[in-house]
Design a protein around this motif. Structure first.
Motif, PDB file in Angstrom:
ATOM      1  N   ASP A   1      39.285 -12.012  -2.889  1.00 44.18           N
ATOM      2  CA  ASP A   1      39.260 -12.609  -1.555  1.00 44.18           C
ATOM      3  C   ASP A   1      38.386 -11.816  -0.589  1.00 44.18           C
ATOM      4  N   SER A   2      38.338 -10.492  -0.733  1.00 42.82           N
ATOM      5  CA  SER A   2      37.444  -9.686   0.102  1.00 42.82           C
ATOM      6  C   SER A   2      35.986  -9.984  -0.230  1.00 42.82           C
ATOM      7  N   LEU A   3      35.665 -10.022  -1.511  1.00 45.69           N
ATOM      8  CA  LEU A   3      34.301 -10.324  -1.936  1.00 45.69           C
ATOM      9  C   LEU A   3      33.867 -11.694  -1.425  1.00 45.69           C
ATOM     10  N   LEU A   4      34.757 -12.670  -1.538  1.00 48.05           N
ATOM     11  CA  LEU A   4      34.429 -14.014  -1.050  1.00 48.05           C
ATOM     12  C   LEU A   4      34.221 -14.025   0.464  1.00 48.05           C
ATOM     13  N   ALA A   5      34.972 -13.219   1.198  1.00 43.77           N
ATOM     14  CA  ALA A   5      34.789 -13.143   2.650  1.00 43.77           C
ATOM     15  C   ALA A   5      33.461 -12.480   2.996  1.00 43.77           C
ATOM     16  N   PHE A   6      33.099 -11.428   2.264  1.00 43.45           N
ATOM     17  CA  PHE A   6      31.818 -10.742   2.512  1.00 43.45           C
ATOM     18  C   PHE A   6      30.626 -11.649   2.214  1.00 43.45           C
ATOM     19  N   THR A   7      30.793 -12.579   1.272  1.00 47.52           N
ATOM     20  CA  THR A   7      29.665 -13.422   0.853  1.00 47.52           C
ATOM     21  C   THR A   7      29.781 -14.869   1.337  1.00 47.52           C
ATOM     22  N   ASP A   8      30.753 -15.140   2.182  1.00 50.18           N
ATOM     23  CA  ASP A   8      30.924 -16.478   2.743  1.00 50.18           C
ATOM     24  C   ASP A   8      29.690 -16.857   3.573  1.00 50.18           C
ATOM     25  N   THR A   9      29.364 -18.135   3.598  1.00 48.84           N
ATOM     26  CA  THR A   9      28.178 -18.591   4.334  1.00 48.84           C
ATOM     27  C   THR A   9      28.245 -18.230   5.817  1.00 48.84           C
ATOM     28  N   LYS A  10      29.448 -18.251   6.400  1.00 53.20           N
ATOM     29  CA  LYS A  10      29.588 -17.883   7.816  1.00 53.20           C
ATOM     30  C   LYS A  10      29.302 -16.398   8.015  1.00 53.20           C
ATOM     31  N   SER A  11      29.756 -15.575   7.092  1.00 55.79           N
ATOM     32  CA  SER A  11      29.506 -14.141   7.177  1.00 55.79           C
ATOM     33  C   SER A  11      28.016 -13.847   7.019  1.00 55.79           C
ATOM     34  N   LEU A  12      27.394 -14.481   6.040  1.00 52.15           N
ATOM     35  CA  LEU A  12      25.966 -14.273   5.790  1.00 52.15           C
ATOM     36  C   LEU A  12      25.112 -14.740   6.961  1.00 52.15           C
ATOM     37  N   ALA A  13      25.570 -15.771   7.660  1.00 50.96           N
ATOM     38  CA  ALA A  13      24.827 -16.262   8.830  1.00 50.96           C
ATOM     39  C   ALA A  13      24.739 -15.170   9.897  1.00 50.96           C
ATOM     40  N   GLU A  14      25.771 -14.353  10.034  1.00 54.23           N
ATOM     41  CA  GLU A  14      25.734 -13.253  11.015  1.00 54.23           C
ATOM     42  C   GLU A  14      24.723 -12.182  10.634  1.00 54.23           C
ATOM     43  N   LEU A  15      24.419 -12.100   9.351  1.00 54.34           N
ATOM     44  CA  LEU A  15      23.397 -11.142   8.891  1.00 54.34           C
ATOM     45  C   LEU A  15      21.994 -11.731   9.017  1.00 54.34           C
ATOM     46  N   GLY A  16      21.936 -13.026   9.262  1.00 55.87           N
ATOM     47  CA  GLY A  16      20.638 -13.694   9.378  1.00 55.87           C
ATOM     48  C   GLY A  16      19.983 -13.981   8.043  1.00 55.87           C
ATOM     49  N   VAL A  17      20.797 -14.077   6.994  1.00 56.42           N
ATOM     50  CA  VAL A  17      20.239 -14.393   5.682  1.00 56.42           C
ATOM     51  C   VAL A  17      20.619 -15.810   5.292  1.00 56.42           C
ATOM     52  N   ALA A  18      19.676 -16.512   4.751  1.00 58.25           N
ATOM     53  CA  ALA A  18      19.911 -17.895   4.313  1.00 58.25           C
ATOM     54  C   ALA A  18      20.675 -17.892   3.008  1.00 58.25           C
ATOM     55  N   VAL A  19      21.465 -18.905   2.823  1.00 61.87           N
ATOM     56  CA  VAL A  19      22.258 -19.009   1.590  1.00 61.87           C
ATOM     57  C   VAL A  19      21.526 -19.861   0.596  1.00 61.87           C
TER      58      VAL A  19
ATOM     59  N   LEU B   1      21.365  -8.193   2.515  1.00 66.58           N
ATOM     60  CA  LEU B   1      20.067  -8.049   3.185  1.00 66.58           C
ATOM     61  C   LEU B   1      18.961  -7.691   2.192  1.00 66.58           C
ATOM     62  N   LEU B   2      19.267  -6.816   1.255  1.00 67.66           N
ATOM     63  CA  LEU B   2      18.264  -6.427   0.255  1.00 67.66           C
ATOM     64  C   LEU B   2      17.940  -7.577  -0.684  1.00 67.66           C
ATOM     65  N   GLU B   3      18.948  -8.299  -1.106  1.00 65.79           N
ATOM     66  CA  GLU B   3      18.710  -9.408  -2.026  1.00 65.79           C
ATOM     67  C   GLU B   3      17.938 -10.549  -1.390  1.00 65.79           C
ATOM     68  N   LYS B   4      18.080 -10.704  -0.107  1.00 67.47           N
ATOM     69  CA  LYS B   4      17.471 -11.856   0.554  1.00 67.47           C
ATOM     70  C   LYS B   4      16.241 -11.505   1.385  1.00 67.47           C
ATOM     71  N   GLY B   5      15.836 -10.232   1.419  1.00 66.54           N
ATOM     72  CA  GLY B   5      14.666  -9.928   2.222  1.00 66.54           C
ATOM     73  C   GLY B   5      14.202  -8.494   2.216  1.00 66.54           C
ATOM     74  N   ALA B   6      14.761  -7.672   1.367  1.00 69.97           N
ATOM     75  CA  ALA B   6      14.322  -6.282   1.200  1.00 69.97           C
ATOM     76  C   ALA B   6      14.516  -5.423   2.444  1.00 69.97           C
ATOM     77  N   CYS B   7      15.484  -5.742   3.289  1.00 68.29           N
ATOM     78  CA  CYS B   7      15.784  -4.935   4.469  1.00 68.29           C
ATOM     79  C   CYS B   7      16.791  -3.853   4.094  1.00 68.29           C
ATOM     80  N   ARG B   8      16.450  -2.599   4.373  1.00 69.31           N
ATOM     81  CA  ARG B   8      17.295  -1.467   3.994  1.00 69.31           C
ATOM     82  C   ARG B   8      18.078  -0.909   5.170  1.00 69.31           C
ATOM     83  N   ARG B   9      18.130  -1.656   6.278  1.00 68.66           N
ATOM     84  CA  ARG B   9      18.824  -1.158   7.471  1.00 68.66           C
ATOM     85  C   ARG B   9      19.647  -2.269   8.081  1.00 68.66           C
TER      86      ARG B   9
END
Length: 122
Positions: free
Chosen positions: A104-122, A18-26
């Motif tokens: 594998d955990s890092l890849l799951a946290f940063t997977d495009t499907k996971s990031l979509a749930e955060l509302g951040v574009a890849v 969230l911080l890297e893609k839009g400066a959201c701290r919450r």
């Protein structure tokens, strides 16, 4: 093998993105549950079972154990969130919470499907 993913790793990885893609701290608890569900799904697709530890008890432990990083924001009606403290940065989160993650955990946290749930574009 089943792995347990603590709320601290879920919160930290969500906030890094969230911080890297839009400066959201919450990040809201609702978003964390959705993000965690997709992270578990991605791990399952890759042959690993996972359980996210995100109960009220684990949340209280997060705040107690990482009070230098996080606090709970209850200012919005029915949309409680975890907030990164002002003095902490993305680098602080990376150094503390990503340094010892499995690939594998890092890849799951940063997977495009996971990031979509955060509302951040890849």
């Amino acid at each position: 093998m089943c792995r347990f993913i603590g709320i601290e790793d879920l919160v930290a990885n969500a906030l890094i993105e969230l911080l890297e893609k839009g400066a959201c701290r919450r990040v809201s608890f609702e978003t964390l549950v959705k993000y965690g569900t997709v992270v578990m799904s991605v791990l399952r697709e890759n042959g690993s079972e996972a359980v996210i530890l995100i109960s009220k008890e684990h949340t209280n432990e997060l705040i107690r154990n990482y009070s230098d990083f996080f606090e709970i924001d209850q200012s919005e009606l029915n949309n409680d969130a975890i907030v990164l403290k002002a003095e902490k940065t993305v680098d602080d989160l990376r150094n503390r919470f990503r340094a010892f993650l499995t690939i594998d955990s890092l890849l799951a946290f940063t997977d495009t499907k996971s990031l979509a749930e955060l509302g951040v574009a890849v």
